[in-house]
Design a protein around this motif. Sequence first.
Motif, mmCIF file in Angstrom:
data_model
loop_
_atom_site.group_PDB
_atom_site.id
_atom_site.type_symbol
_atom_site.label_atom_id
_atom_site.label_comp_id
_atom_site.label_asym_id
_atom_site.label_seq_id
_atom_site.Cartn_x
_atom_site.Cartn_y
_atom_site.Cartn_z
ATOM 1 N N ASP A 1 0.816 -1.205 0.000
ATOM 2 C CA ASP A 1 0.000 0.000 0.000
ATOM 3 C C ASP A 1 0.852 1.260 0.000
ATOM 4 O O ASP A 1 2.033 1.228 0.361
ATOM 5 C CB ASP A 1 -0.907 0.022 1.245
ATOM 6 C CG ASP A 1 -2.116 -0.886 1.059
ATOM 7 O OD1 ASP A 1 -2.357 -1.298 -0.099
ATOM 8 O OD2 ASP A 1 -2.774 -1.189 2.060
ATOM 9 N N ASN B 1 0.483 2.541 -4.512
ATOM 10 C CA ASN B 1 0.836 1.132 -4.338
ATOM 11 C C ASN B 1 2.136 0.803 -5.066
ATOM 12 O O ASN B 1 2.489 1.418 -6.073
ATOM 13 C CB ASN B 1 -0.269 0.229 -4.899
ATOM 14 C CG ASN B 1 -1.508 0.255 -4.035
ATOM 15 O OD1 ASN B 1 -2.445 0.993 -4.303
ATOM 16 N ND2 ASN B 1 -1.511 -0.533 -2.979
ATOM 17 N N ASN C 1 -9.283 -4.573 -1.119
ATOM 18 C CA ASN C 1 -7.843 -4.819 -0.917
ATOM 19 C C ASN C 1 -7.197 -5.584 -2.072
ATOM 20 O O ASN C 1 -5.998 -5.834 -2.058
ATOM 21 C CB ASN C 1 -7.613 -5.576 0.388
ATOM 22 C CG ASN C 1 -7.829 -4.677 1.584
ATOM 23 O OD1 ASN C 1 -7.661 -3.451 1.492
ATOM 24 N ND2 ASN C 1 -8.229 -5.266 2.708
ATOM 25 N N ARG D 1 -6.867 4.124 -0.227
ATOM 26 C CA ARG D 1 -7.873 3.251 -0.830
ATOM 27 C C ARG D 1 -9.189 3.438 -0.094
ATOM 28 O O ARG D 1 -9.276 3.265 1.114
ATOM 29 C CB ARG D 1 -7.410 1.802 -0.748
ATOM 30 C CG ARG D 1 -8.381 0.821 -1.361
ATOM 31 C CD ARG D 1 -7.961 -0.616 -1.099
ATOM 32 N NE ARG D 1 -6.723 -1.001 -1.758
ATOM 33 C CZ ARG D 1 -5.591 -1.247 -1.138
ATOM 34 N NH1 ARG D 1 -5.524 -1.129 0.165
ATOM 35 N NH2 ARG D 1 -4.513 -1.614 -1.799
#
Lengths: 252, 589
Positions: free
Chosen positions: A143, A245, B540, B563
């Motif tokens: 992430d 990411n 995810n 996210r």
Amino acid sequence: MTYGLFMEGNAGIFQIDSAATNTRWSGLKATGTIAANTFMTTAQMNITNKDLLFARPTSTTSSSTFNSANYCAIMGNSGGAPKFLTETSFATLQTTGGAIATSGGSSNINGSDYGVLVQEADGTVVYDSRKFTTGFELISIFDAGAFTGGSREHYAAGGGSLATYQAGNTVYTATGSTNSEKAADLSSVYVSAYNSWAIPNINGTDWFINSFYYDYYYYKIYFVGFFEGISTMGVPFSVMKNQTNIALGRIK
Amino acid sequence: MATTYDYPITLEYDGVDNLGYSYVAPSTTYTGTQLGMYFKAGDTISNTITNPSGGNIGDVAANAAANPDPSNSGALPPGSTYTASTDSSAVWATTTWLIFGRNTSSGNPADRSNRFWWQRVSGTISLDSSTITRGANLTGSVSQSGLLSPGLNSHRLYLLTWTSATTPDFTYANGGSLASITSSSTSFSISTPTNMPPGTYELVLSHYAPTGSNGGAAYQTNNFWGRNQQVHSVTYTVQQPRSYPDQYELGGPTTNTALSTKYYSNTVTMAGIDSGETATVSISGTNSKYKIGSGSYTTADSQISNGQTITVENESNSSLNSTNVATLTVTGQNNSGATVVVTDTFTTTTTSSEDTTPNAFDLGDSATNVVASTTQYSDTITVAGLGSGVTTAVTIAGTGTTVNPQFSINSGTYGTSGSVDNGDTVRTRLTSSNTPGGTNFLTLSIGGVSDTFTAVTAGAGTGGGTGGASGTAGYGLEIFNYRDTTGNGVADTLVNIFGPNFRSCSLVSSGTAHLQSSNNDTNVTYNTPTIAGMNSTNKNTFGMVMGPIYLASLMNVSVLATRNNTNFTVTAGFLPTGNYYATWWVFRY
């Protein structure tokens, strides 16, 4: 889901969902080596076609201290086609619908009478095995903000240690029972490289964003993110985390 | 040989000295200042001395006497005719006699040089070695008595070689080389010809003697040598150099050899050949050669010297259980001139049976989860362990359904028959089963050694996967395609490009992020559109890659994407006034 094809793989990994509009499987479009400070061609990387770029430094030099050739970082682009700070090996992924076969004059690499074709309701191609002879396996995804930043060259702000830098920025540790096996493993891994940016040694400053360093001495890949100012002007050494990411993969 | 000497001497008037010895031996007959003759023990001397003056014939005892007056020596020559019949006469055996005539009247001795003397001489030869090699010098010394001081040829003893102790007089054998010794130099060194026949020779020591006759027969034909003057003799042996070597050992025999293969003997060094001599080397035997030193292997005769080396090469027979013999012959002569042949053999005997069983081989691990009815390849093996030159058949058999087992030798065409020898490579292939979970395997046999290669197709789904992305699920969808792995334009290898055991990448969305700062704003954000298929449950498995946002400011450079449930948000903690763009991709994995 009332029609189409949805597939998951081992442990629920996503494979295909023909009902999820615009989900396009990506196969390997091109591999090769691009010299340092040389723009990639559109045949190698076409941002208009939404190609995804993975890369690694070509150098496998082992250095106990630091070797600039082992950086993986973009230092500019021309219409979206990047050029790298060092000689780089790349692996470009292309969506299946945009893939163009390259052999035999056919639109399909090994003929048209076999394979798997998955389309959406409107006929948009999600997956077409006839377009690719090589897959690309994602082996890790991190992430944004997962890595602290710093550099193998400068460690971290305040003169940090190598160990501290490694602890906060190791993206990948090679496996193998021998050093040669570890080196081979390390050089098989590509990182998502398009988000990097490097302005090295300009007017006494170094600036690396979302970049990577392949360490063939410790057999690790590090995240690199820092700004090194001009000390006499009182500009501090700043570390920067990964902005988005980070994905690592291998050619199948 | 005892010799009888008769020198009739008529003295001549040579002036009157104060001693009255004016008659001397005539100078016309004998020259020099020391007139006389040596003799050896056993000789008979019967000089008749005539003094025409009618006076006495006198002598002195020492040739070096100041006054050759009998009164100085106190003696006259014995006998009326001055005959030394044997050496038993103490007088004649030990005394040098000088003969003068005396005038009837007194006077000064005008010349006392012309006097005649008899001197008995003896000698014994001592050789340093009684055996010599021809061409070498015969050395030794003479122990003598009686020789007068050096100065004239007559005051020497001479050495000459006869062919043997039984050969007649004057048959010398050393090429006529005459050696001599004097009273002050008694060593000698006599050369011998290099072609002198080996054998026993006689070395004769002779004294000097004028020629003459006795009763009409010559008693001396040569002043320097001859049996008549022989004082002593010894025998010695002349041998020729040795030109044959000591026995050598080539080693071996070498047995159980490969066929038609060259083998080499011990390298032997020639010893025992005399310096300067050579022996003749020859070789016989099928496929046999030799070399001298670092030279080339040959079958031709050649010469070899002491210290040189020989190595024999023998190529083994082309048939089983057969012997090839190399016979090396080195021929020379011994010291007596006889031919001596020195031989040894080096043999190779081929194996009685060849090894037709290769080493074990491994076709590799089984191919699992393969696509049904597809061609599967084993590892490539290399044949080893067969006997030299042995070729053995390869067989292959398949078990399963529609196996179609085949093999390729040295990357050749796949088939079901063939033969191999050492170094050949073999790769097999089969067709996988046409049923889920089916097993097909092949058995490759080479010279009685076998291995199998198995291919198992992916089984029917049993529900539920385990493990991570790189798992081993035996269900799901795998997709293969052929790839050109050699670069020859031909897709030759089946590869898995999609499957349940690895995370592939699907692009879901892409776009351009626009970050706008009106007045050095903080926390400037950009939200992507809703991402197709992304939700709170599966978010995810979505990732975002974006081109860099790098700021002109040196401060607060933090930019992060977060996210959300259905999209991503990009936030710049501080943004200098301006517009900033970056391409982004959202992918699903």
